[in-house]
Design an enzyme around this catalytic site. Structure first.
Site, PDB file in Angstrom:
ATOM      1  CG  HIS A 262      25.578 -13.324  39.353  1.00  0.00           C
ATOM      2  ND1 HIS A 262      25.106 -14.287  38.500  1.00  0.00           N
ATOM      3  CD2 HIS A 262      26.143 -13.963  40.393  1.00  0.00           C
ATOM      4  CE1 HIS A 262      25.363 -15.473  39.019  1.00  0.00           C
ATOM      5  NE2 HIS A 262      25.996 -15.317  40.169  1.00  0.00           N
ATOM      6  CG  ASP A 313      30.727 -13.865  47.089  1.00  0.00           C
ATOM      7  OD1 ASP A 313      30.404 -14.747  47.898  1.00  0.00           O
ATOM      8  OD2 ASP A 313      31.124 -14.108  45.933  1.00  0.00           O
TER       9      ASP A 313
HETATM   10  C1  LIG Z   1      30.774 -11.674  38.513  1.00  0.00           C
HETATM   11  C2  LIG Z   1      31.383 -11.073  37.261  1.00  0.00           C
HETATM   12  C3  LIG Z   1      32.749 -11.713  37.011  1.00  0.00           C
HETATM   13  C4  LIG Z   1      30.442 -11.354  36.089  1.00  0.00           C
HETATM   14  O1  LIG Z   1      31.045 -10.800  35.038  1.00  0.00           O
HETATM   15  P1  LIG Z   1      30.664 -10.969  33.508  1.00  0.00           P
HETATM   16  O2  LIG Z   1      29.367 -11.620  33.295  1.00  0.00           O
HETATM   17  O3  LIG Z   1      31.842 -11.568  32.845  1.00  0.00           O
HETATM   18  O4  LIG Z   1      30.485  -9.464  33.140  1.00  0.00           O
HETATM   19  P2  LIG Z   1      31.591  -8.516  32.546  1.00  0.00           P
HETATM   20  O5  LIG Z   1      32.848  -8.620  33.345  1.00  0.00           O
HETATM   21  O6  LIG Z   1      31.649  -8.792  31.081  1.00  0.00           O
HETATM   22  O7  LIG Z   1      30.927  -7.110  32.842  1.00  0.00           O
HETATM   23  C5  LIG Z   1      29.893  -6.527  32.068  1.00  0.00           C
HETATM   24  C6  LIG Z   1      29.906  -5.021  32.289  1.00  0.00           C
HETATM   25  O8  LIG Z   1      29.577  -4.724  33.657  1.00  0.00           O
HETATM   26  C7  LIG Z   1      30.679  -4.110  34.319  1.00  0.00           C
HETATM   27  N1  LIG Z   1      30.833  -4.753  35.626  1.00  0.00           N
HETATM   28  C8  LIG Z   1      30.428  -6.005  35.939  1.00  0.00           C
HETATM   29  N2  LIG Z   1      30.709  -6.258  37.211  1.00  0.00           N
HETATM   30  C9  LIG Z   1      31.320  -5.136  37.694  1.00  0.00           C
HETATM   31  C10 LIG Z   1      31.835  -4.801  38.955  1.00  0.00           C
HETATM   32  N3  LIG Z   1      31.800  -5.670  39.950  1.00  0.00           N
HETATM   33  N4  LIG Z   1      32.382  -3.574  39.102  1.00  0.00           N
HETATM   34  C11 LIG Z   1      32.422  -2.708  38.091  1.00  0.00           C
HETATM   35  N5  LIG Z   1      31.939  -2.974  36.873  1.00  0.00           N
HETATM   36  C12 LIG Z   1      31.391  -4.175  36.679  1.00  0.00           C
HETATM   37  C13 LIG Z   1      31.897  -4.399  33.452  1.00  0.00           C
HETATM   38  O9  LIG Z   1      32.879  -3.423  33.590  1.00  0.00           O
HETATM   39  C14 LIG Z   1      31.290  -4.421  32.083  1.00  0.00           C
HETATM   40  O10 LIG Z   1      31.086  -3.099  31.669  1.00  0.00           O
HETATM   41  P3  LIG Z   1      31.345  -2.674  30.160  1.00  0.00           P
HETATM   42  O11 LIG Z   1      30.363  -3.511  29.369  1.00  0.00           O
HETATM   43  O12 LIG Z   1      31.066  -1.223  30.169  1.00  0.00           O
HETATM   44  O13 LIG Z   1      32.770  -3.036  29.882  1.00  0.00           O
HETATM   45  C15 LIG Z   1      31.563  -9.540  37.433  1.00  0.00           C
HETATM   46  O14 LIG Z   1      30.327  -8.937  37.684  1.00  0.00           O
HETATM   47  C16 LIG Z   1      32.576  -9.190  38.500  1.00  0.00           C
HETATM   48  O15 LIG Z   1      33.780  -9.153  38.241  1.00  0.00           O
HETATM   49  N6  LIG Z   1      32.097  -8.941  39.760  1.00  0.00           N
HETATM   50  C17 LIG Z   1      33.015  -8.696  40.840  1.00  0.00           C
HETATM   51  C18 LIG Z   1      33.489 -10.008  41.428  1.00  0.00           C
HETATM   52  C19 LIG Z   1      32.427 -10.706  42.227  1.00  0.00           C
HETATM   53  O16 LIG Z   1      31.741 -10.094  43.026  1.00  0.00           O
HETATM   54  N7  LIG Z   1      32.324 -12.014  42.030  1.00  0.00           N
HETATM   55  C20 LIG Z   1      31.385 -12.854  42.759  1.00  0.00           C
HETATM   56  C21 LIG Z   1      30.324 -13.369  41.842  1.00  0.00           C
HETATM   57  S1  LIG Z   1      29.073 -14.238  42.730  1.00  0.00           S
END
Ligand SMILES: CC(C)(COP(=O)(O)OP(=O)(O)OC[C@H]1O[C@@H](n2cnc3c(N)ncnc32)[C@H](O)[C@@H]1OP(=O)(O)O)[C@@H](O)C(=O)NCCC(=O)NCCS
Length: 376
Positions: A262, A313
């Protein structure tokens, strides 16, 4: 972030609005709507009470709640033209795409569509909350070649939704679980779709246009689309015994695991903890406990390996599945809850508006001379 321009990728940590709606404490994993803790609301309030709270700022007194229920019930019908439009859409159309079109069409028939006065916005919010639910269910029935089920008075918003979806009166446990899910999804500060509704609102556009845009944002797998993706993952895994092998492969392939992580919550998403308990109960009731067991095992395995938390979710997927909601309706169902927050944010934005118009840092080529076609 570039020091020269102040670029903040993904607007992470940027505070872009004042709000009285939602208090999200990411560091401590806490969430409250207008000061009321989400756990209290999910366990004790109806979605109608939460809608009132978000729109008006206080929990409703009994007469105020009655008036809202009357208004919501009266607004349940959708125009025949919208049902006709559903019949003209390709049956394979994603229900979120159909919902986005439906919201735009509802704006065509709303008598106050372009009136942005506070009172008109509150009335539109009530109508749209009701009609959105009817539109989701009617589109689902039509795409399956069935007649839409007309809404019934006397059922709660949640109960009527399940009735319009299946044609059968839902039991009290299913209604309660669905009602609490709508509450848990109702509001969440400046998530991507709510921010989208505020951006559209800030141009002095109108509620239906803003909500249609919000539906488009919610559809993506990094936002509301994640729940559907979680269920597809669980279906792909198939059995509890396969979770470990799946997790190992997914970790080795560095797969992005839907339902985990998140932007704001780092210590845990309080909604996920509540939904976990609800999913356990619903999976047990439905005789399909394995979906809950698989989710728990995957949660533990991924948590241990990557320190990622399950978000809202994650456990809503096995919950919705055991309530009999088709997998591609998970995101529309989230919209049916989030409409309360979207519309309350739109009201708040209109009441104290300033155009939302950030800047971009230019990283393209330097200024250069025009090149005529024959010399390119
Ligand atoms: C929600 C989300 C977009 C937030 O992302 P964010 O704040 O932009 O975080 P980032 O995408 O920059 O991720 C940070 C780190 O955690 C990892 N990470 C975050 N969520 C992850 C996931 N669901 N699966 C695998 N790795 C994940 C990233 O690979 C990244 O690692 P790194 O620093 O080694 O590259 C992200 O956690 C995600 O894509 N989750 C899956 C989709 C989801 O469930 N969305 C519903 C949200 S309520």
């Amino acid at each position: 972030m570039s020091e020269s321009s102040g670029l903040i990728r993904g607007l992470e940590g940027v505070v872009a609005a004042e709000t009285q709606l939602c208090d999200l404490d990411g560091a401590h994993g806490r969430l409250a709507y207008r000061g009321y803790d989400i756990a209290d609301l999910a366990r004790q309030a109806s979605f109608e009470e939460v809608t009132y709270l978000l729109l008006h700022g206080e929990l409703p007194k009994p007469a105020q709640l009655d008036a809202l229920v009357v208004a919501l019930t009266a607004a349940r019908e959708i125009p025949g033209e919208l049902v006709q439009a559903f019949r003209l859409m390709p049956t394979a159309t994603d229900p979120m795409r159909a919902l986005q079109a439906a919201v735009a069409m509802l704006g065509m028939s709303d008598p106050e569509a372009t009136d942005n006065a506070h009172a008109a916005n509150v009335r539109k919010a009530v109508r749209l909350t009701s009609q959105l639910a009817t539109a989701i269910c009617a589109h689902h029935r039509v795409r399956q070649g069935q007649q839409p089920v007309a809404p019934v008075a006397g059922l709660s918003h949640a109960g009527n939704f399940l009735f319009m979806l299946t044609g059968e009166r839902p039991g009290p446990a299913a209604t309660r679980a669905f009602d609490a899910s709508l509450t848990l999804y109702a509001e969440h500060e400046l998530n991507a779709s709510t921010f989208t509704t505020r951006v559209v609102t800030s141009t002095q556009s109108d509620m239906h246009s803003a909500v249609a845009a919000g539906v488009g944002a919610l559809k993506g797998p990094l936002h509301g689309g994640a729940g559907e993706a979680v269920m597809r993952t669980l279906l792909e895994i198939g059995e509890v015994a396969n979770v470990d092998a799946f997790a190992e492969r997914a970790l080795a392939e560095k797969r992005r695991l839907m339902g985990f992580g998140h932007r704001v919550y780092k210590a845990g998403d309080p909604r996920a903890a509540i939904l976990r308990g609800m999913a356990e109960e619903a999976c047990r009731q439905s005789g399909q406990f394995k979906w809950y067991e698989m989710a728990v095992k995957l949660h533990e395995r991924i948590g241990k390996a990557k320190g990622l938390i399950p978000n809202v979710d994650f456990y809503s997927a096995p919950l919705f599945y055991s309530l009999g909601i088709p997998v591609d309706l998970f995101t529309p169902v989230i919209a049916a809850g989030r409409i309360a927050g979207w519309t309350a944010n739109i009201v708040e934005q209109h009441d104290d508006n300033r155009l939302i118009r950030p800047r971009a840092e230019y990283v393209g080529p330097k200024r250069r001379d025009w090149v005529p076609k024959e010399r390119r």
